[in-house]
Design an enzyme around this catalytic site. Structure first.
Site, PDB file in Angstrom:
ATOM      1  CG  ASP A 158      -2.242  -8.359  -7.361  1.00 37.90           C
ATOM      2  OD1 ASP A 158      -1.786  -9.496  -7.120  1.00 37.90           O
ATOM      3  OD2 ASP A 158      -2.537  -7.548  -6.454  1.00 37.90           O
TER       4      ASP A 158
ATOM      5  CG  ASP B 277       4.008 -12.171  -2.204  1.00 43.19           C
ATOM      6  OD1 ASP B 277       4.774 -11.477  -2.905  1.00 43.19           O
ATOM      7  OD2 ASP B 277       2.935 -11.738  -1.751  1.00 43.19           O
TER       8      ASP B 277
ATOM      9  CG  HIS C 185       5.557  -2.401  -3.429  1.00 44.93           C
ATOM     10  ND1 HIS C 185       4.504  -2.157  -2.564  1.00 44.93           N
ATOM     11  CD2 HIS C 185       5.415  -3.679  -3.820  1.00 44.93           C
ATOM     12  CE1 HIS C 185       3.775  -3.256  -2.454  1.00 44.93           C
ATOM     13  NE2 HIS C 185       4.313  -4.191  -3.202  1.00 44.93           N
TER      14      HIS C 185
ATOM     15  CD  GLU D 136       0.173  -9.377  -1.569  1.00 51.54           C
ATOM     16  OE1 GLU D 136       0.468  -9.378  -0.361  1.00 51.54           O
ATOM     17  OE2 GLU D 136       0.583  -8.492  -2.344  1.00 51.54           O
ATOM     18  CD  GLU D 137       1.353  -5.806  -4.250  1.00 47.73           C
ATOM     19  OE1 GLU D 137       1.261  -5.167  -3.182  1.00 47.73           O
ATOM     20  OE2 GLU D 137       2.368  -6.432  -4.581  1.00 47.73           O
TER      21      GLU D 137
ATOM     22  CG  ASP E 136       5.604  -7.877  -4.510  1.00 45.15           C
ATOM     23  OD1 ASP E 136       4.899  -8.887  -4.461  1.00 45.15           O
ATOM     24  OD2 ASP E 136       5.303  -6.822  -3.921  1.00 45.15           O
TER      25      ASP E 136
ATOM     26  CG  HIS F  59       0.641 -11.384  -5.595  1.00 47.99           C
ATOM     27  ND1 HIS F  59       0.865 -10.175  -6.202  1.00 47.99           N
ATOM     28  CD2 HIS F  59       1.506 -11.441  -4.553  1.00 47.99           C
ATOM     29  CE1 HIS F  59       1.810  -9.517  -5.547  1.00 47.99           C
ATOM     30  NE2 HIS F  59       2.234 -10.269  -4.532  1.00 47.99           N
TER      31      HIS F  59
HETATM   32 ZN   LIG Z   1       3.630  -9.568  -3.135  1.00 48.76          ZN
END
Ligand SMILES: [Zn+2]
Length: 472
Positions: free
Chosen positions: A90, A177, A444, A153-154, A119, A88
């Site tokens: 995003d 991921d 994150h 995804e997030e 990520d 992903h």
């Molecule tokens: Zn991810």
């Protein structure tokens, strides 16, 4: 085709890989529905990142397809079956405290820094380069290989919902991921609320303390690190506060207390953790409930606090009597992520249950409902994401293990987790990378980075995995 040095092939492409990745990292691809349009249903940022990947693939000779501006794929090879690779583009918001520009992709000390570097833009680009290596080496394939790129995804996975409504489900696949070596089992995730209706009759007049409100946590999937309660103390407040201070000392947690508008406000700080293992944290809400439970509270609060107190130190479904574990995926766990109570409005406890692959959810749910009925409570807002698991003897697993062990020289341990990865969007898929064992997980977080060496190692692993899985 013998004796391909996959790592050499990745290293040969290092400069271009970094350049292509930097281009992607520079796009601030946060879900932004306020600025949505038909061409960009999740906002211009994520759309630009998707378009970037589709353009890059087209330029390199892959067949590119856009799926509803929510997802897309890059394809090579031919055959009846599809090997799917799910990444992903995003990202979550960058947050504060960065020491570098979060959207630069600057390389420092062997690491490439940016929101999304680990990520999941870095791993997605590594998977792309895996495909590119196989393509450029002209290796024969008997399957179609698709890099499927998601953009939600997030948040809500609307990308995968749309994509698989309109496109064929791959026969096998993996998602870069999460972690190396291989995550082959993911527990089921059921989120739901316990509801306590507001009390209609007057409380017990003799209570020493009325709880006016209680608040802790906002998300099902986190152990809350903060809790607050407003109380009305009848009688001696000094003794009550002394006990609160003693409690903080005993537990090592920080608290605060003050009087506001005649109400006594208590605050407590805990330690946050992911819901997949509540025991890794210290729930501020459950600790505060534990403290309050020793007092003579008004009837409505006594009930709410009493229920919370039954989750204190008991994260294995003890309250419902549904403790369970299996060899594949371990213990059933329950996290109380949201606790909200107001004297006039009643109470709500938001729970996230992570249940093993072989757990009978329907029977468990029946048991929970009957327990709640006994306690005069309701179960509401039940949502469920089924467990995900690929048999450890499946050729998909065996092949990925062989590739990983050949290239790294380390044993390809099979992991089971309580969280969910992108792999569960596939019928038969596992998470495969790209965080190597022993590496710090900075997803994150501020100053998110990925080692350039790991990008290359991942590209080499993905290249061989793609070839081995798609050649037959
Ligand atoms: Zn991810």
């Amino acid at each position: 085709m013998a004796d391909i040095n996959w790592m050499d092939e990745a290293v040969k492409r290092k400069d271009q890989l970094i350049k292509d990745l930097q281009g992607l990292l520079k796009i601030k691809s946060i879900c932004d529905e306020e600025h949505a349009s038909d061409e960009a249903p999740l906002g211009p940022g994520v759309k630009a990142a998707l378009q970037y990947m589709l353009d890059l693939g087209s330029k390199d000779g892959f067949t590119a397809k856009n799926a509803g501006n929510l997802a897309g794929h890059l394809e090579m090879g031919a055959g009846k079956e599809i090997l799917g690779i799910l990444g992903h583009v995003d990202v979550v918001p960058e947050g504060d405290g960065w020491s570098v520009d979060p959207y630069s992709g600057i390389v420092k000390d062997g690491k490439i820094y940016a929101r999304g570097s680990s990520d999941d833009k870095g791993p997605t680009m590594a998977a792309y380069y895996g495909m590119k290596i196989v393509k450029e080496l002209g290796l024969p394939l008997n399957k179609k290989v698709r890099l499927i790129v998601g953009t939600d995804e997030e948040s809500d996975w609307r990308c995968m919902d749309y994509y698989f409504k309109h496109e064929e489900m791959p026969a096998i696949g993996f998602s870069p991921d999460a972690d190396f070596p291989i995550i082959y089992a993911e527990k089921g995730i059921a989120d739901f609320d316990i509801i306590q209706a507001p009390q209609t009759t007057a409380g017990n007049e003799a209570a020493k303390a009325d709880v006016l409100s209680f608040q802790s946590g906002r998300r099902y999937n986190m152990v809350p690190d903060f809790a607050q309660a407003s109380l009305c103390i009848h009688g001696e407040q000094t003794e009550f506060l002394q006990k609160f201070h003693d409690f903080q000392k005993e537990t090592g947690l920080n608290g605060q207390d003050y009087v506001d508008n005649g109400e006594l406000v208590l605050k407590l700080e805990g330690v946050s953790a992911h819901a997949a293992e509540p025991d890794n944290g210290k729930s501020a809400g459950l600790y505060l409930a534990k403290f309050l439970a020793q007092f003579d509270l008004d009837a409505s609060a006594r009930k709410f606090i009493g229920i919370l107190n039954q989750f204190y130190g008991k994260s294995r479904g003890e309250y419902f009597g549904i403790q369970y574990q299996d060899e594949i995926s371990g213990d059933l766990t329950i996290n109380a992520g949201i606790m909200s109570y107001h004297r006039e409005k009643g109470g709500r406890i938001g729970l996230s249950m992570r249940y093993p692959v072989t757990f009978d959810l329907e029977a468990g749910k029946t048991k929970m409902e009957s327990k709640l009925k006994d306690d005069g409570l309701l179960l509401q807002n039940f949502s469920d994401s089924k467990p995900h698991h690929v048999d450890k003897n499946d050729p998909l697993i065996k092949t990925l293990q062989k590739v990983y062990e050949e290239q790294t020289g380390e044993k390809a341990e099979l992991l089971a987790i309580g969280g969910g990865t992108y792999a569960r969007a596939l019928d038969k898929g596992v998470a495969f990378g790209a965080l190597f064992p022993g590496r710090e997980d900075v997803m994150h977080q501020k100053d998110e980075y990925m080692y350039v060496e790991d990008l290359l190692k991942a590209s080499a692993l993905y290249a061989q995995a793609i070839y081995e899985l798609a050649r037959n």
